[in-house]
Scaffold this motif. Structure first.
Motif, PDB file in Angstrom:
ATOM      1  N   CYS A 155      -2.562   5.757   4.023  1.00 35.54           N
ATOM      2  CA  CYS A 155      -1.979   6.529   2.924  1.00 35.54           C
ATOM      3  C   CYS A 155      -1.475   7.880   3.436  1.00 35.54           C
ATOM      4  CB  CYS A 155      -3.011   6.724   1.818  1.00 35.54           C
ATOM      5  SG  CYS A 155      -2.379   7.589   0.372  1.00 35.54           S
ATOM      6  N   VAL A 172       2.274   1.659  -3.497  1.00 32.88           N
ATOM      7  CA  VAL A 172       1.218   2.103  -4.412  1.00 32.88           C
ATOM      8  C   VAL A 172       0.953   3.597  -4.235  1.00 32.88           C
ATOM      9  CG1 VAL A 172      -1.259   1.912  -4.917  1.00 32.88           C
ATOM     10  CG2 VAL A 172       0.121  -0.154  -4.645  1.00 32.88           C
ATOM     11  N   ALA A 173       0.899   4.044  -2.981  1.00 30.08           N
ATOM     12  CA  ALA A 173       0.683   5.466  -2.706  1.00 30.08           C
ATOM     13  C   ALA A 173       1.802   6.306  -3.298  1.00 30.08           C
ATOM     14  CB  ALA A 173       0.583   5.696  -1.199  1.00 30.08           C
ATOM     15  N   TYR A 209      -6.314  -0.264  -5.300  1.00 26.35           N
ATOM     16  CA  TYR A 209      -5.499  -1.398  -4.873  1.00 26.35           C
ATOM     17  C   TYR A 209      -6.203  -2.183  -3.760  1.00 26.35           C
ATOM     18  CZ  TYR A 209      -1.892  -3.772  -2.151  1.00 26.35           C
ATOM     19  OH  TYR A 209      -1.183  -4.691  -1.424  1.00 26.35           O
ATOM     20  N   SER A 235       1.713   7.420   5.360  1.00 26.00           N
ATOM     21  CA  SER A 235       2.870   7.121   4.511  1.00 26.00           C
ATOM     22  C   SER A 235       3.482   8.417   3.991  1.00 26.00           C
ATOM     23  CB  SER A 235       2.451   6.214   3.349  1.00 26.00           C
ATOM     24  OG  SER A 235       1.711   6.913   2.370  1.00 26.00           O
ATOM     25  N   LEU A 263       0.831  -1.206   0.000  1.00 28.62           N
ATOM     26  CA  LEU A 263       0.000   0.000   0.000  1.00 28.62           C
ATOM     27  C   LEU A 263       0.861   1.249   0.000  1.00 28.62           C
ATOM     28  CD1 LEU A 263      -3.061   0.972   0.365  1.00 28.62           C
ATOM     29  CD2 LEU A 263      -2.387   1.401   2.732  1.00 28.62           C
ATOM     30  N   CYS A 272      -4.560   3.923  -4.130  1.00 34.82           N
ATOM     31  CA  CYS A 272      -4.635   3.036  -2.965  1.00 34.82           C
ATOM     32  C   CYS A 272      -6.033   2.463  -2.789  1.00 34.82           C
ATOM     33  CB  CYS A 272      -4.213   3.782  -1.702  1.00 34.82           C
ATOM     34  SG  CYS A 272      -2.431   4.023  -1.544  1.00 34.82           S
ATOM     35  N   TYR A 273      -7.058   3.276  -3.050  1.00 31.93           N
ATOM     36  CA  TYR A 273      -8.433   2.775  -2.994  1.00 31.93           C
ATOM     37  C   TYR A 273      -8.623   1.635  -3.992  1.00 31.93           C
ATOM     38  CZ  TYR A 273      -9.935   6.873  -0.260  1.00 31.93           C
ATOM     39  OH  TYR A 273     -10.105   7.823   0.719  1.00 31.93           O
ATOM     40  N   VAL A 317      -7.766   2.843   4.799  1.00 35.57           N
ATOM     41  CA  VAL A 317      -6.821   3.052   3.701  1.00 35.57           C
ATOM     42  C   VAL A 317      -6.407   4.523   3.630  1.00 35.57           C
ATOM     43  CG1 VAL A 317      -6.560   3.002   1.182  1.00 35.57           C
ATOM     44  CG2 VAL A 317      -7.630   1.086   2.372  1.00 35.57           C
TER      45      VAL A 317
END
Length: 275
Positions: free
Chosen positions: A222, A147-148, A187, A225, A144, A184-185, A218
């Motif tokens: 995110c 991905v972010a 994913y 991060s 995650l 992220c959503y 999520v």
């Protein structure tokens, strides 16, 4: 530079993939331990560049904390460490980031020194706990963050106009952060749809609490991060350096690669504990 980055990445993959898929879980724990001790060494070097010998001692202190808590076999103490790290990221880190570059590293050096001995061991325990829940559980949680970062990079490059934190990290934009969140959503949704519910944090939350809480979770991960990335960027700027070290040719230091994991993994571990 690109060639060097690719070679370093391939070497790391050649080491990491067999550890992940062919060896017992204890080996991935050892790999994470080495990485976080290297990050601890870099953390100390940022705080006191002239005291390289002290940096080795700092990494040893970090190791001692981890081994002591493991030896005690007291989950309450390990949980307290995770809670301490999460409380910092929720209540103190935003205040420090809001200060931008209006901070004195010299005055805050003792604070940062103690902080590293909390957040770095907490990250290791979080990663170890997530691995106990399953390899897919661990990798999907870590992914995650990646991905972010990927979403923020490409969307920011294409559409970024409004700076997110211009003093700390001029390259980051609000549009990039939103792009990373949207990716992220997507994913997390794919994880829920195509992986067993219990094998990922997203599936476990979706089945236990519902879709809305899952997407809120999520959003939280995110956001933190990004906090982790900005926090390390702020620390590097206060120290007057571009990279945390040159341990990874073409990539900078280990801390540069794990900065976004440092807040998100303890939070993810606590969220996983709820289900």
């Amino acid at each position: 530079m690109l060639k060097t980055r690719i070679i370093t990445a391939l070497v790391l993959l050649a080491v990491l993939l067999p550890i992940l898929f062919l060896l017992p879980a204890v080996y991935i724990g050892a790999f994470f331990l080495v990485a976080l001790l290297a990050a601890a060494w870099e953390w100390s070097c940022l705080l006191a560049p002239e005291a390289r010998r002290a940096a080795w001692l700092y990494a040893f202190f970090c190791l001692t904390i981890i081994l002591f808590l493991l030896g005690m076999q007291n989950t309450a103490w390990q949980f307290s460490l995770l809670i301490s790290a999460v409380l910092f990221w929720f209540f103190i880190a935003p205040f420090l980031l809001a200060k931008g570059m209006n901070l004195s590293l010299q005055k805050l050096r003792p604070f940062y020194a103690v902080l590293g001995l909390i957040v770095l061991p907490a990250t290791w325990f979080a990663l170890a706990f997530l691995r106990e829940l399953g390899l897919v559980f661990l990798l999907s949680s870590m992914a995650l963050v990646w991905v972010a970062d990927i979403g923020a990079y490409f969307v920011g490059k294409a559409f970024g106009k409004r700076k997110l934190a211009i003093q700390i990290s001029p390259g980051k934009s609000v549009e990039g952060a939103i792009g990373g969140l949207v990716l992220c959503y997507v994913y997390a949704l794919l994880c829920v749809m195509y992986l067993p519910f219990e094998s990922t944090l997203f599936g476990a939350w979706a089945i236990r609490f519902g879709w809305v809480p899952m997407f809120l979770m999520v959003t939280l991960l995110c956001a933190f991060s990004i906090f982790g990335d900005l926090f390390e960027s702020q620390l590097k700027r206060l120290a007057g350096v571009k990279d945390s070290s040159n341990l990874l040719p073409g990539h900078g230091g280990v801390l540069d690669r794990v900065d976004a994991l440092i807040p998100t993994m303890p939070i993810a571990a606590l969220l996983a504990g709820l289900v």
